[in-house]
Design a protein around this motif. Structure first.
Motif, PDB file in Angstrom:
ATOM      1  N   ILE A  60      -6.777  11.294   5.026  1.00  0.00           N
ATOM      2  CA  ILE A  60      -6.706   9.836   4.880  1.00  0.00           C
ATOM      3  C   ILE A  60      -6.422   9.500   3.422  1.00  0.00           C
ATOM      4  O   ILE A  60      -7.076  10.019   2.511  1.00  0.00           O
ATOM      5  N   ASP A  62      -6.284   6.206   1.100  1.00  0.00           N
ATOM      6  CA  ASP A  62      -6.547   4.770   1.009  1.00  0.00           C
ATOM      7  C   ASP A  62      -5.608   4.137  -0.011  1.00  0.00           C
ATOM      8  O   ASP A  62      -5.634   4.474  -1.198  1.00  0.00           O
ATOM      9  N   LYS A  63      -4.782   3.209   0.480  1.00  0.00           N
ATOM     10  CA  LYS A  63      -3.778   2.539  -0.359  1.00  0.00           C
ATOM     11  C   LYS A  63      -4.304   1.181  -0.799  1.00  0.00           C
ATOM     12  O   LYS A  63      -4.417   0.258   0.008  1.00  0.00           O
ATOM     13  N   TRP A  83      -0.216  12.769   6.029  1.00  0.00           N
ATOM     14  CA  TRP A  83      -0.941  11.685   5.369  1.00  0.00           C
ATOM     15  C   TRP A  83      -1.184  10.554   6.354  1.00  0.00           C
ATOM     16  O   TRP A  83      -0.249  10.061   6.996  1.00  0.00           O
ATOM     17  N   MET A  84      -2.411  10.106   6.474  1.00  0.00           N
ATOM     18  CA  MET A  84      -2.719   8.916   7.244  1.00  0.00           C
ATOM     19  C   MET A  84      -3.055   7.807   6.249  1.00  0.00           C
ATOM     20  O   MET A  84      -4.173   7.739   5.727  1.00  0.00           O
ATOM     21  N   PHE A  85      -2.069   6.973   5.949  1.00  0.00           N
ATOM     22  CA  PHE A  85      -2.271   5.902   4.981  1.00  0.00           C
ATOM     23  C   PHE A  85      -3.109   4.793   5.614  1.00  0.00           C
ATOM     24  O   PHE A  85      -2.871   4.369   6.739  1.00  0.00           O
ATOM     25  N   ARG A  86      -4.090   4.328   4.844  1.00  0.00           N
ATOM     26  CA  ARG A  86      -5.003   3.286   5.306  1.00  0.00           C
ATOM     27  C   ARG A  86      -4.989   2.168   4.271  1.00  0.00           C
ATOM     28  O   ARG A  86      -5.349   2.382   3.108  1.00  0.00           O
ATOM     29  N   SER A  87      -4.569   1.016   4.690  1.00  0.00           N
ATOM     30  CA  SER A  87      -4.402  -0.097   3.749  1.00  0.00           C
ATOM     31  C   SER A  87      -5.760  -0.668   3.326  1.00  0.00           C
ATOM     32  O   SER A  87      -6.650  -0.889   4.153  1.00  0.00           O
ATOM     33  N   GLN A  88      -5.889  -0.872   2.010  1.00  0.00           N
ATOM     34  CA  GLN A  88      -7.088  -1.490   1.433  1.00  0.00           C
ATOM     35  C   GLN A  88      -6.627  -2.651   0.540  1.00  0.00           C
ATOM     36  O   GLN A  88      -6.682  -2.585  -0.690  1.00  0.00           O
ATOM     37  N   ILE A 116     -15.031   8.977   2.783  1.00  0.00           N
ATOM     38  CA  ILE A 116     -14.494   9.227   4.114  1.00  0.00           C
ATOM     39  C   ILE A 116     -15.473  10.123   4.862  1.00  0.00           C
ATOM     40  O   ILE A 116     -15.983  11.102   4.314  1.00  0.00           O
ATOM     41  N   ASP A 120     -14.559   8.143  10.438  1.00  0.00           N
ATOM     42  CA  ASP A 120     -13.264   7.566  10.108  1.00  0.00           C
ATOM     43  C   ASP A 120     -12.124   8.249  10.847  1.00  0.00           C
ATOM     44  O   ASP A 120     -11.005   7.719  10.907  1.00  0.00           O
ATOM     45  N   THR A 124      -8.076   8.398  15.769  1.00  0.00           N
ATOM     46  CA  THR A 124      -6.841   8.607  15.001  1.00  0.00           C
ATOM     47  C   THR A 124      -6.266   9.981  15.336  1.00  0.00           C
ATOM     48  O   THR A 124      -6.880  10.790  16.037  1.00  0.00           O
TER      49      THR A 124
END
Length: 336
Positions: A60, A62-63, A83-88, A116, A120, A124
């Motif tokens: 994960i 975190d962007k 990569w699992m991008f997760r918007s922040q 993480i 989480d 997914t």
């Protein structure tokens, strides 16, 4: 069980590393370095990627609202599927400063950490991987293992976080070790946890491994300890096997190849997980791990990946398989 479960997932964080260079008196040296991709999880994922396709790896990322486009592109060069991008959007990307005052290195977070946990991963493409890697204090390791669901039996690779490798954490470590498959501190961390004197030697490292194994690593004490020991190599042992040393890939006469050891231990464990998937053998997996670390220390930051005319991947213009065969032959005297 999730379909096409990932072979390796790390719970380590993605961090953007910034740098500060000072002399022994605290005066700026004038040296500058652009922000770089960092984080123990990132290096572990790349260490695994040296051997496995991106579809087999997960992390994960975190962007934050300030996530640099050029850094995202660099990550994508290693394979978008890992990569699992997760918007922040309400916070910045996790950043830290690596400060160097002479030969002394410091590390400090500049932003709040977004930790993480296994929860989480639920729902997914990273859910229920075959191997799970985490870097944290022994107390937090227990919390992580409490979230590992029934029926999911991952190979758990636990890397104690350096600043919590202190004697006060030993009781918490003893409590979590029966739940862990692989314990892997570096040599200094191992001795510090056990209140043993520094600097490390092969004898003291072997004694530390024996002491950890007395704490019953793994269910029915079936786990392993791997003590990463820099130029000395790595020491691998379980309660039912004889301890074995694996040489570092780069020898003392190759000191010019060692540019920056940052992330080498993390990449070692990612490579180890990949090697375990490929070979099914802990000793063989440690050879894969050693080769992964060798690519990390050749430059500041992450190694480069490219393809040859026959579509084989090369890292830093060299073949991981060639290095693996060389290391195997060095240990056994016979070609792999």
């Amino acid at each position: 069980m999730a379909r096409n479960a990932k072979s390796f997932v790390t719970l380590g964080m993605f961090i953007i590393d910034e740098f500060s260079f000072m002399d022994d008196e605290g005066r700026p040296t004038g040296r500058t370095l652009e922000p770089q991709i960092g984080g123990g999880g990132t290096y572990a994922a790349i260490g695994s990627r040296i051997w496995l396709p991106p579809t087999d790896i997960g992390m994960i990322v975190d962007k934050g609202h300030d996530f640099p486009e050029n850094i995202e592109q660099k990550l994508m060069n290693y394979g978008k599927d890992m990569w699992m991008f997760r918007s922040q959007p309400t916070c910045g990307t996790t950043r830290a400063v690596n400060s160097y005052r002479g030969e002394v290195r410091g590390f400090e977070y500049l932003t709040p950490r977004i930790r993480i946990t296994p929860k989480d991963l639920v729902g997914t493409e990273l859910e229920r991987p075959k191997a799970l890697h985490f870097i944290c204090s022994p107390t937090r390791a227990s919390a992580i293992m409490s979230e590992v669901e029934e029926g999911w039996k991952p190979t758990t690779i636990y890397e104690p976080i350096p600043d919590r490798c202190v004697p006060e954490e030993l009781p918490a470590l003893k409590k979590v070790l029966p739940l862990i498959s692989i314990l892997s501190p570096n040599a200094e961390e191992a001795l510090s946890l056990l209140s043993m004197p520094l600097p490390p030697s092969k004898n003291s490292i072997e004694s530390a491994a024996d002491e950890f194994l007395q704490f019953s690593i793994g269910e029915e004490a079936t786990g392993w300890v791997i003590i990463r020991s820099g130029a000395l190599g790595s020491y691998v042992k379980s309660r039912t096997t004889k301890g074995t040393w694996v040489d570092a890939y780069w020898r003392p006469e190759d000191s010019d190849k060692v540019v920056d050891v940052t992330g080498a231990g993390n990449a070692f464990l990612g490579g180890f997980a990949a090697g375990l998937v490929i070979s099914g053998d802990v000793y063989q997996a440690t050879l894969y791990a050693t080769v992964s670390a060798s690519f990390i220390i050749e430059q500041e930051g992450l190694p480069t990946i490219s393809s040859t005319p026959n579509s084989a991947e090369v890292w830093n213009a060299d073949s991981p398989q060639r290095r693996l065969e060389e290391l195997y032959q060095r240990h056994t005297g016979i070609p792999h």
